[in-house]
Write an enzyme that holds these catalytic residues in place. Structure first.
Site, mmCIF file in Angstrom:
data_model
loop_
_atom_site.group_PDB
_atom_site.id
_atom_site.type_symbol
_atom_site.label_atom_id
_atom_site.label_comp_id
_atom_site.label_asym_id
_atom_site.label_seq_id
_atom_site.Cartn_x
_atom_site.Cartn_y
_atom_site.Cartn_z
ATOM 1 N N LEU A 4 0.808 -1.222 0.000
ATOM 2 C CA LEU A 4 0.000 0.000 0.000
ATOM 3 C C LEU A 4 0.840 1.270 0.000
ATOM 4 C CD1 LEU A 4 -2.930 -1.001 2.396
ATOM 5 C CD2 LEU A 4 -2.758 -1.240 -0.089
ATOM 6 N N LYS A 5 2.153 1.149 0.146
ATOM 7 C CA LYS A 5 3.077 2.287 0.004
ATOM 8 C C LYS A 5 2.638 3.498 0.831
ATOM 9 C CE LYS A 5 4.259 0.911 -4.767
ATOM 10 N NZ LYS A 5 3.183 -0.099 -4.977
ATOM 11 N N PHE A 6 2.523 3.315 2.126
ATOM 12 C CA PHE A 6 2.082 4.408 2.991
ATOM 13 C C PHE A 6 3.043 5.600 2.904
ATOM 14 C CE2 PHE A 6 0.414 0.692 5.579
ATOM 15 C CZ PHE A 6 -0.889 0.837 5.136
ATOM 16 N N HIS A 7 2.457 6.805 2.869
ATOM 17 C CA HIS A 7 3.245 8.046 2.799
ATOM 18 C C HIS A 7 2.391 9.153 3.401
ATOM 19 C CE1 HIS A 7 5.859 10.896 0.084
ATOM 20 N NE2 HIS A 7 5.818 11.282 1.346
ATOM 21 N N THR A 51 9.297 3.035 -10.630
ATOM 22 C CA THR A 51 9.931 2.636 -11.888
ATOM 23 C C THR A 51 9.441 3.468 -13.071
ATOM 24 O OG1 THR A 51 8.264 0.899 -12.165
ATOM 25 C CG2 THR A 51 10.362 0.262 -11.156
ATOM 26 N N ARG A 64 10.488 -12.107 -14.905
ATOM 27 C CA ARG A 64 9.749 -12.947 -15.849
ATOM 28 C C ARG A 64 10.477 -14.274 -16.029
ATOM 29 N NH1 ARG A 64 6.515 -9.897 -14.829
ATOM 30 N NH2 ARG A 64 5.188 -8.566 -16.098
ATOM 31 N N GLY A 124 3.774 -11.661 -11.489
ATOM 32 C CA GLY A 124 2.326 -11.616 -11.616
ATOM 33 C C GLY A 124 1.784 -12.515 -12.698
#
Length: 231
Positions: free
Chosen positions: A61-64, A120, A181, A210
């Site tokens: 969730l990349k809290f900031h 990225t 991959r 994924g």
């Protein structure tokens, strides 16, 4: 202790599709990543369903936010029983340190706390637009060092950055890498890729994969094949 290196990125629009997929794989062979979209759709109960099936969950969730808010958020993640949770390193040392301290009471049950450095999708011009006069590689290195100094367990990074980061930050500092991959799979939207074995060889600790797994006819077989190349 079983320590699966593959983290399967769950990207499903329907909860039942996700659960049907999860039933096809084994927790001894992979961990699972739940990101913003699925967490917003399906909430904490979905995470509990996954952990209830025996899977370790990376809550991506990349809290900031301000330090107190992020500390409470990672505490909530720990209460959910997740294996790993992340924050944005650009939130600063105070935010990261407070988040890590919030997990002290959980002892060995605390999730790994890692940081995202530079997204990225961001290039040189994007950083300059934010007033950052560094190359993306320089900023990644700067924020990864700040992350370690703040007491966190590791960072999300590109496989192409892993060898240098591992050399600079030490063996115990965890590197978690997307864009992996299996040999022979389609590249999808990832431009620069490495195979699982190549990534492990340069120092990556956990591989986020994924669609090559989630879209496979036999995902458990694909997992076993991947694991066979990195063990």
């Amino acid at each position: 202790m079983n320590d699966p290196k593959v983290v399967v990125a769950l990207d499903f629009d329907r909860k039942q599709d996700a659960l049907s997929f999860v039933d096809k794989i084994q927790p001894t062979d992979a961990r699972l990543k739940v990101g913003k979209e699925m967490f917003t759709y399906f909430g904490p109960e979905f995470v509990k369903q996954l952990t209830g099936k025996g899977f370790d969950v990376f809550l991506d969730l990349k809290f900031h936010d301000i330090p107190n808010t992020v500390a409470k958020a990672v505490t909530a993640a720990a209460d959910l029983g997740v294996w790993m949770v992340n924050v944005h390193a650009s939130g600063g040392s105070q935010m990261m340190t407070k988040a890590k301290q919030a997990l002290d009471n959980y002892g060995n049950d605390a999730p790994l706390l890692i940081a995202v450095t530079v997204l990225t999708s961001m290039g040189q011009e994007d950083l300059h637009g934010l007033g950052i006069n560094k190359t993306p590689a320089e900023q990644v290195n700067f924020l990864a060092n700040l992350t370690k100094q703040s007491g966190l367990d590791g960072v999300v990074c590109s496989a192409w950055e892993a060898e240098q980061l591992k050399a600079d930050l030490g063996k115990e500092f965890k590197l978690i890498t997307p864009g992996i991959r299996p040999a022979g799979s389609a590249q999808d939207d990832q431009q620069r890729i490495m195979t699982p074995k190549q990534a492990i060889d340069v120092g990556v600790d956990y591989l986020v994969i994924g669609r090559p797994i989630t879209k496979a006819v036999d995902p458990q077989l694909v997992l076993q094949q991947i694991n066979g190349t990195i063990r």
